[in-house]
Design a protein around this motif. Structure first.
Motif, mmCIF file in Angstrom:
data_model
loop_
_atom_site.group_PDB
_atom_site.id
_atom_site.type_symbol
_atom_site.label_atom_id
_atom_site.label_comp_id
_atom_site.label_asym_id
_atom_site.label_seq_id
_atom_site.Cartn_x
_atom_site.Cartn_y
_atom_site.Cartn_z
ATOM 1 N N LEU A 219 43.282 30.521 30.871
ATOM 2 C CA LEU A 219 43.605 31.555 31.321
ATOM 3 C C LEU A 219 42.883 31.114 32.702
ATOM 4 N N ILE A 220 44.109 31.777 33.185
ATOM 5 C CA ILE A 220 43.545 32.128 34.880
ATOM 6 C C ILE A 220 43.508 33.503 35.734
ATOM 7 N N PHE A 221 41.967 33.910 36.031
ATOM 8 C CA PHE A 221 41.812 34.726 36.791
ATOM 9 C C PHE A 221 42.489 35.159 37.692
ATOM 10 N N ASN A 222 42.971 36.011 38.031
ATOM 11 C CA ASN A 222 44.369 36.623 39.440
ATOM 12 C C ASN A 222 42.909 37.099 40.383
ATOM 13 N N TYR A 223 42.262 36.438 41.151
ATOM 14 C CA TYR A 223 41.652 37.197 41.734
ATOM 15 C C TYR A 223 40.842 36.464 43.570
ATOM 16 N N ILE A 224 40.403 37.044 44.136
ATOM 17 C CA ILE A 224 40.191 35.977 45.898
ATOM 18 C C ILE A 224 38.694 36.481 45.407
ATOM 19 N N PRO A 225 37.528 35.482 46.675
ATOM 20 C CA PRO A 225 36.702 35.433 46.395
ATOM 21 C C PRO A 225 35.583 36.796 46.423
ATOM 22 N N ASN A 226 35.548 38.039 47.266
ATOM 23 C CA ASN A 226 35.194 38.563 47.430
ATOM 24 C C ASN A 226 34.988 39.682 46.211
ATOM 25 N N GLN A 227 36.081 39.533 45.293
ATOM 26 C CA GLN A 227 36.039 40.310 44.163
ATOM 27 C C GLN A 227 35.576 39.367 42.850
ATOM 28 N N LYS A 228 34.598 38.376 43.659
ATOM 29 C CA LYS A 228 33.878 37.519 42.205
ATOM 30 C C LYS A 228 33.345 38.465 40.949
ATOM 31 N N LYS A 229 32.609 39.260 41.778
ATOM 32 C CA LYS A 229 31.758 39.606 41.309
ATOM 33 C C LYS A 229 32.436 40.672 40.294
ATOM 34 N N GLU A 230 33.539 41.713 40.246
ATOM 35 C CA GLU A 230 34.347 42.046 39.010
ATOM 36 C C GLU A 230 34.688 41.596 38.520
ATOM 37 N N ALA A 231 35.006 40.390 38.937
ATOM 38 C CA ALA A 231 35.711 39.396 38.372
ATOM 39 C C ALA A 231 34.626 39.158 36.896
ATOM 40 N N LEU A 232 33.384 38.732 37.245
ATOM 41 C CA LEU A 232 32.901 38.144 36.697
ATOM 42 C C LEU A 232 31.599 38.625 35.597
ATOM 43 N N ALA A 233 32.112 40.509 35.981
ATOM 44 C CA ALA A 233 31.781 41.908 34.966
ATOM 45 C C ALA A 233 32.494 41.452 34.244
ATOM 46 N N VAL A 234 33.816 41.152 34.008
ATOM 47 C CA VAL A 234 34.506 40.794 33.223
ATOM 48 C C VAL A 234 34.556 39.442 31.966
#
Length: 366
Positions: A219-234
């Protein structure tokens, strides 16, 4: 006969820009030798590169919003062009002024009371999707009717065009992420374009666990670096086994690189939005979760196993009775909370079976 020259205007978001490229293809199908120019914002240019039905992209620069002098110069440059028709799919103040300055014979847009003196052809939007063709595309193609007449068989879908070099580079990059030969790759639309378009983190984690229980895909998460906090929350709410299948620290350096990597994926699953529209334009299977306030039929039709979309209204239509868009947005958190993954897991399981070939025997990468 003079070569006809057209100007198509579509600013704002990537999904909207992609959708409006169907106007360009529609024009070229009727007038093969015509010239088509396309006005778009700078951030959307990557989805227009190498497009065979657009002869020139005219960038609406940020400075035009901050400098009236620069904007006026831009408008004068439009005025100097011998456009046969201006098709304004955007319909906001900036595009209204562009249309006003143009000397085109045809000026076409959707009707608004304050712009009726600008456009000599105003086409009503169909706000009731018929389920056969996305209304977002249908309404854009209808803008061509004053110019080409009513062509009911004109169904054009957006497409993205990549170079051989881009696809080769992306293939090499994706191969480095694979842990086994032939391992499927799934792009995950982990975040929407805004909080009201983003499926709750705990629900998304549940969906990812469900996917990883049924496939060995990376699985590849689609996000940009400044959204990493939100991506990590998942990510942190996923099971340990699921986290092992996620390439959490991988992301593309540019939108074109992202498109090329997406082109190498076997599917995209996640929040409905620009990434889903890009995947469709690359002919990549998609499974998307619609926000409760989005009209599903505007962007999706339920006539293909390759593209599946789920909406709370499909399962609990009663909660939408006598509610307008403003009311739905105001209550978005409650509505999302009632959109439990259990409502559509059977659909997701069917999508995985029909579009992902992970049953084949795999061997470790050397």
């Amino acid at each position: 006969m003079a070569q006809k020259k057209f100007l198509v205007i579509q600013q704002k978001m990537i999904g909207d820009v992609l959708a409006s490229t169907v106007i360009c293809e529609g024009l070229k199908s009727v007038f093969p030798s015509c010239i088509v120019h396309f006005v778009a914002n700078h951030n959307t240019l990557p989805v227009l590169e190498h497009h065979p039905f657009i002869d020139k992209v005219i960038v609406f620069e940020k400075i035009y919003r901050s400098s009236k002098i620069e904007f006026f110069k831009f408008l004068k440059s439009i005025q100097s062009q011998p456009y046969y028709a201006v098709i304004d799919a955007y319909g906001k103040l900036e595009s209204n002024l562009i249309s006003l300055f143009s000397k085109a014979t045809y000026k076409v847009s959707h009707p608004k009371w304050y712009t009726k003196w600008i456009y000599n052809h105003r086409i009503e939007e169909n706000l009731n999707p018929d389920g056969k063709f996305p209304s977002a595309l249908q309404n854009r193609l209808r803008l061509l009717e004053p110019i080409i007449g009513s062509q009911t068989n004109l169904e054009v879908y957006p497409k993205i065009y990549l170079s051989t070099k881009e696809t080769t580079t992306a293939k090499n990059t994706v191969d480095t992420l694979r842990e086994t030969t032939g391992q499927s790759m799934i792009m995950i639309g982990i975040l929407g374009s805004s909080p009201i378009k983003t499926y709750p983190a705990k629900y998304m984690a549940d969906i990812l666990d469900f996917i990883c229980q049924r496939t060995d895909a990376k699985l590849i998460f689609n996000y940009i670096p400044n959204q990493k906090k939100e991506a990590l929350a998942v990510y942190h709410q996923c099971k340990k086994e699921t986290r092992a299948q996620i390439a959490i620290d991988f992301y593309a350096e540019s939108l074109r690189e992202f498109l090329a990597i997406l082109d190498q994926c076997d599917a995209l699953i996640g929040n409905e939005g620009g990434a889903v529209n890009m995947a469709k334009a690359l002919n990549i299977p998609t499974f998307c979760v619609f926000s409760p306030f989005i009209v599903k039929g505007a962007w999706h039709v339920d006539n293909s196993k390759k593209h599946m979309g789920v909406h709370l209204k499909d399962h609990r239509p009663q909660v939408f009775e006598n509610r307008n868009k403003k009311s739905i947005k105001k209550d978005i958190e409650t509505l999302y909370t009632s959109f439990e993954p259990e409502l559509f897991k059977k659909d997701l399981a069917r999508f995985i079976v029909e579009n992902l070939d992970d049953k084949k025997e795999t061997t470790p990468q050397k």
